[in-house]
Design an enzyme around this catalytic site. Structure first.
Site, PDB file in Angstrom:
ATOM      1  N   GLU A 125     -19.365   0.043 -10.035  1.00  0.00           N
ATOM      2  CA  GLU A 125     -19.611  -1.332  -9.629  1.00  0.00           C
ATOM      3  C   GLU A 125     -19.861  -2.133 -10.897  1.00  0.00           C
ATOM      4  O   GLU A 125     -20.314  -1.589 -11.914  1.00  0.00           O
ATOM      5  CB  GLU A 125     -20.809  -1.413  -8.680  1.00  0.00           C
ATOM      6  CG  GLU A 125     -20.684  -0.536  -7.439  1.00  0.00           C
ATOM      7  CD  GLU A 125     -19.519  -0.896  -6.520  1.00  0.00           C
ATOM      8  OE1 GLU A 125     -18.860  -1.940  -6.740  1.00  0.00           O
ATOM      9  OE2 GLU A 125     -19.254  -0.121  -5.591  1.00  0.00           O
ATOM     10  N   ASP A 173       0.844  -1.192   0.000  1.00  0.00           N
ATOM     11  CA  ASP A 173       0.000   0.000   0.000  1.00  0.00           C
ATOM     12  C   ASP A 173       0.880   1.243   0.000  1.00  0.00           C
ATOM     13  O   ASP A 173       2.106   1.141  -0.124  1.00  0.00           O
ATOM     14  CB  ASP A 173      -0.960   0.005   1.188  1.00  0.00           C
ATOM     15  CG  ASP A 173      -2.307   0.655   0.842  1.00  0.00           C
ATOM     16  OD1 ASP A 173      -2.305   1.812   0.369  1.00  0.00           O
ATOM     17  OD2 ASP A 173      -3.347   0.016   1.035  1.00  0.00           O
ATOM     18  N   HIS A 218     -13.287  -1.218  -7.762  1.00  0.00           N
ATOM     19  CA  HIS A 218     -14.527  -0.444  -7.932  1.00  0.00           C
ATOM     20  C   HIS A 218     -14.273   1.060  -7.825  1.00  0.00           C
ATOM     21  O   HIS A 218     -15.128   1.860  -8.211  1.00  0.00           O
ATOM     22  CB  HIS A 218     -15.603  -0.913  -6.945  1.00  0.00           C
ATOM     23  CG  HIS A 218     -15.437  -0.416  -5.553  1.00  0.00           C
ATOM     24  ND1 HIS A 218     -16.512  -0.177  -4.725  1.00  0.00           N
ATOM     25  CD2 HIS A 218     -14.334  -0.126  -4.808  1.00  0.00           C
ATOM     26  CE1 HIS A 218     -16.082   0.240  -3.549  1.00  0.00           C
ATOM     27  NE2 HIS A 218     -14.772   0.276  -3.576  1.00  0.00           N
ATOM     28  N   ASP A 219     -13.121   1.429  -7.317  1.00  0.00           N
ATOM     29  CA  ASP A 219     -12.755   2.853  -7.240  1.00  0.00           C
ATOM     30  C   ASP A 219     -12.327   3.415  -8.595  1.00  0.00           C
ATOM     31  O   ASP A 219     -12.110   4.624  -8.711  1.00  0.00           O
ATOM     32  CB  ASP A 219     -11.587   3.059  -6.265  1.00  0.00           C
ATOM     33  CG  ASP A 219     -12.003   2.914  -4.814  1.00  0.00           C
ATOM     34  OD1 ASP A 219     -13.196   3.066  -4.511  1.00  0.00           O
ATOM     35  OD2 ASP A 219     -11.124   2.645  -3.978  1.00  0.00           O
ATOM     36  N   GLU A 279     -15.201  -7.964  -4.284  1.00  0.00           N
ATOM     37  CA  GLU A 279     -15.885  -6.750  -4.719  1.00  0.00           C
ATOM     38  C   GLU A 279     -17.393  -6.981  -4.784  1.00  0.00           C
ATOM     39  O   GLU A 279     -17.857  -8.122  -4.826  1.00  0.00           O
ATOM     40  CB  GLU A 279     -15.409  -6.353  -6.126  1.00  0.00           C
ATOM     41  CG  GLU A 279     -13.928  -6.038  -6.267  1.00  0.00           C
ATOM     42  CD  GLU A 279     -13.609  -4.567  -6.131  1.00  0.00           C
ATOM     43  OE1 GLU A 279     -14.532  -3.769  -5.855  1.00  0.00           O
ATOM     44  OE2 GLU A 279     -12.434  -4.214  -6.302  1.00  0.00           O
TER      45      GLU A 279
END
Length: 198
Positions: free
Chosen positions: A159, A54, A99-100, A127
């Site tokens: 989505e 990350d 989904h972002d 997701e």
């Protein structure tokens, strides 16, 4: 993210129970924040090693908060998932990441894995999977469609339904073989799987 990982239907229980994690040696948790999902899996599968990737801030926090019992099993690494993946692993896990992003950027994220992928490597996404029209209850359908609109407004993301997920992998590279979706009872997230085949 802590709240989302613990809310009803969003906790990682289904992800932990639905995949035979014990048969894999190394899992890269891409965009894994402070490692909460890796820890949930690690509790039940002590033989699996996890690398949580990350941005610098969550990586530092994850290292600071990691329980001693996981020190030999979970490591952290700063990594931008738009850049080439440096770690060759058995599984690449993305939980609530794609989904972002619009298809253009989701494809770029998945293609960044390719330099590290070995034959048989798996990509597992956790997701939302939009149901076909008329299948879900009116309440659930409205909730999911509202989330879809929210992702578009907030991130230019979206989505996706089952066909969208299959098409996304197909658009990335023909060596990604879409294997389908697990819809675990009680979970609001689907488990989407693809395998890299040379």
């Amino acid at each position: 993210m802590g709240w989302f990982n613990s809310g009803p239907g969003f906790e990682p229980t289904a992800l932990v129970e639905s995949i035979p994690w014990g048969k894999y040696k190394t899992v890269v948790d891409v965009g894994g924040n402070t490692g909460l999902v890796s820890q949930a899996i690690a509790k039940k599968h002590a033989s699996v090693k996890f690398i949580v990737q990350d941005r610098p801030e969550p990586v530092v926090e994850g290292i600071d908060r990691l329980a001693p019992e996981f020190k030999d099993q979970i490591t952290f690494m700063q990594h931008d998932f738009f850049q080439d993946q440096p770690i060759s692993a058995d599984v690449y896990l993305f939980r609530w990441i794609l989904h972002d992003w619009s298809d253009k950027y989701a494809i770029k994220i998945l293609r960044a894995l390719i330099p590290a992928l070995k034959d048989g490597a798996k990509v597992i996404l956790n997701e939302f999977v939009l149901p076909p029209p008329g299948v879900a209850s009116a309440f659930l359908s409205k909730s999911l469609r509202t989330m879809d609109l929210s992702m578009l407004e907030l991130h230019n993301g979206k989505e996706r339904d089952a066909d969208d997920w299959a098409s996304l992998f197909e658009a990335c590279d023909s060596r990604f073989h879409f294997e389908g979706i697990i819809r675990a009872p009680g979970s609001r997230l689907g488990i989407i799987q693809a395998t890299w085949k040379l």
